[in-house]
Design an enzyme around this catalytic site. Structure first.
Site, PDB file in Angstrom:
ATOM      1  N   ARG A  32       0.801  -1.239   0.000  1.00 50.42           N
ATOM      2  CA  ARG A  32       0.000   0.000   0.000  1.00 50.42           C
ATOM      3  C   ARG A  32       0.826   1.277   0.000  1.00 50.42           C
ATOM      4  O   ARG A  32       0.475   2.241  -0.662  1.00 50.42           O
ATOM      5  CB  ARG A  32      -0.943   0.009   1.211  1.00 50.42           C
ATOM      6  CG  ARG A  32      -2.056  -0.999   1.092  1.00 50.42           C
ATOM      7  CD  ARG A  32      -2.965  -0.891   2.283  1.00 50.42           C
ATOM      8  NE  ARG A  32      -3.924  -1.978   2.295  1.00 50.42           N
ATOM      9  CZ  ARG A  32      -4.402  -2.533   3.398  1.00 50.42           C
ATOM     10  NH1 ARG A  32      -4.026  -2.089   4.589  1.00 50.42           N
ATOM     11  NH2 ARG A  32      -5.273  -3.507   3.323  1.00 50.42           N
ATOM     12  N   GLY A  54     -13.078  -8.426   9.889  1.00 50.41           N
ATOM     13  CA  GLY A  54     -11.889  -7.752   9.353  1.00 50.41           C
ATOM     14  C   GLY A  54     -10.609  -8.510   9.659  1.00 50.41           C
ATOM     15  O   GLY A  54      -9.602  -8.353   8.972  1.00 50.41           O
ATOM     16  N   HIS A 114     -18.104  -2.159   9.780  1.00 46.99           N
ATOM     17  CA  HIS A 114     -17.297  -1.246  10.588  1.00 46.99           C
ATOM     18  C   HIS A 114     -18.062   0.082  10.737  1.00 46.99           C
ATOM     19  O   HIS A 114     -18.605   0.599   9.749  1.00 46.99           O
ATOM     20  CB  HIS A 114     -15.972  -0.920   9.896  1.00 46.99           C
ATOM     21  CG  HIS A 114     -14.968  -2.039   9.876  1.00 46.99           C
ATOM     22  ND1 HIS A 114     -15.157  -3.248  10.500  1.00 46.99           N
ATOM     23  CD2 HIS A 114     -13.732  -2.092   9.307  1.00 46.99           C
ATOM     24  CE1 HIS A 114     -14.071  -4.001  10.305  1.00 46.99           C
ATOM     25  NE2 HIS A 114     -13.200  -3.329   9.583  1.00 46.99           N
ATOM     26  N   CYS A 147      -9.626  -1.524   5.177  1.00 42.02           N
ATOM     27  CA  CYS A 147     -11.094  -1.421   5.168  1.00 42.02           C
ATOM     28  C   CYS A 147     -11.618  -0.140   5.828  1.00 42.02           C
ATOM     29  O   CYS A 147     -12.519   0.528   5.304  1.00 42.02           O
ATOM     30  CB  CYS A 147     -11.699  -2.651   5.830  1.00 42.02           C
ATOM     31  SG  CYS A 147     -10.865  -3.133   7.348  1.00 42.02           S
TER      32      CYS A 147
END
Ligand code: A2P
Length: 341
Positions: A102, A162, A244, A131
């Site tokens: 990332r 998650g 979430h 997420c």
């Protein structure tokens, strides 16, 4: 595609996100000519459901990739770090759901509603953000365009899915154990998650922030393409299976009223405004679970600063927070003719 074929691999197909990737490819009628399922040697030969039938799971190996055009990875950072370069070498484009790539400056980090242009410069690996970050930036981008966000204070309430399939099973098991007067057995989390909240997601890192908090801070700047937005985060695991929730406090350069924010968000791609206090209408995990949109509610002024707003942002972490976002990136690549390096 020039060859007329599009072979797609789902890596981590037996996991919580991998299974959802298969469902999403099916639900969105992704134009794959073949879909292949990969996982570790532990699950080789088992099957996963796809399009009314079953795919036989293959063991992921370094030589698995020739003939595959697109690989959606959700098998953890270590697997991704090792295998994604082999995929790229074989001419395959990787959309990776782990944190491995990332922050690599050579890899775009993409949320299609926010920075679709970033797929244009990929070198074979495109990263799918964390997420909690995905759902937050989908809500922030249109507000930032309108009034320029200076500072974000976010606190999360994150579902166990998650962490993956084993964490879903841990919450189920602990609830059963506690209702039966037994001690809760902790295998995935350091403490009991049933009937508890854990203010630790991932390991502790710089300045006693957890890695999950650091991901939210750094990934937001990269996706929004704006280092000037200051973000601070507290990320908390809660005993919820899917969805979430986030309390997001925003400070802007320019004035923006709750009514203006509501109007802007109502037009924003991927957002559903779900906000009517007089009817006790606000987003909840049970509202967002199984849905594609990012739900935004509790939109109100923060009068402790000059241009402040508070939001409550909820999304299905396995769908928009992971599988759906990855498939949307793949769709974007196809639409832009960018499915090759
Ligand atoms: P397996 O089921 O064989 O362990 P989750 O995030 O829900 O825990 O899922 C993780 C996914 O990543 C699973 O499909 C798991 O497969 C897969 N995985 C883990 N390690 C590897 C590996 N070394 N190679 C391929 N897949 C892996």
């Amino acid at each position: 595609m020039s060859t007329g074929k599009l072979v797609v691999a789902v890596v981590g197909a037996t996991g919580a996100v991998g299974r959802e990737m298969l469902k999403t490819l099916e639900a969105r009628d992704f134009p794959a000519t073949q879909v292949r399922a990969f996982a570790s040697s532990r699950s080789a030969g088992s099957t996963v459901p796809f399009k009314g039938g079953e795919l036989v799971v293959e063991e992921l190996q370094e030589q698995s990739f020739p003939g595959i055009d697109l690989a959606l990875f959700s098998a953890g950072g270590t697997t991704s770090k090792h295998f994604a370069p082999f995929a790229v070498k074989a001419g395959c484009v990787v959309v990776d759901n782990s944190s491995a790539w990332r922050m690599d400056p050579k890899c775009p980090l993409v949320v299609p509603e926010v920075n679709p242009h970033d797929v244009d410069w990929h070198n074979g690996i495109i990263a799918n953000p964390n997420c909690s970050t995905i759902q937050m930036v989908v809500a922030l981008k249109p507000l930032h365009d309108a009034a320029t966000i200076k500072r974000v204070v976010v606190s999360t309430y994150q579902a166990v899915s998650g962490t993956g399939q084993k964490a879903i099973e841990e919450l189920e098991r602990q609830v059963r154990q506690l209702f039966n007067g037994q001690e809760a057995e902790c295998k995935v989390y350091p403490y009991q998650i049933a009937f508890n909240c854990l203010p630790q997601i991932d390991v502790f890192s710089e300045g006693d922030y957890t890695f999950e908090e650091i991901k939210m801070i750094k990934e937001t700047a990269k996706i929004m393409g704006d280092e000037s937005i200051k973000v601070t985060a507290t990320t908390v695991r809660v005993p919820v299976f899917y969805g979430h929730s986030e309390s997001v406090n925003l400070e802007f350069e320019k004035p923006i009223t709750p009514a203006e924010a509501r109007a802007i968000l109502s037009q924003a791609p991927g957002v559903q405004v779900y906000d009517n206090p007089s009817e006790k209408m606000y987003p909840m995990a049970i509202v967002a679970a199984g849905e594609d949109e990012v739900f935004v509610g509790r939109i109100r002024a923060d009068n402790t600063v000059e241009n402040g707003l508070n939001l409550w942002v909820v999304a299905d972490n396995i769908r928009k927070g992971a599988a759906l976002n990855a498939v949307q990136i793949a769709e974007l690549l196809l639409a832009k003719g960018k499915l090759h390096v």
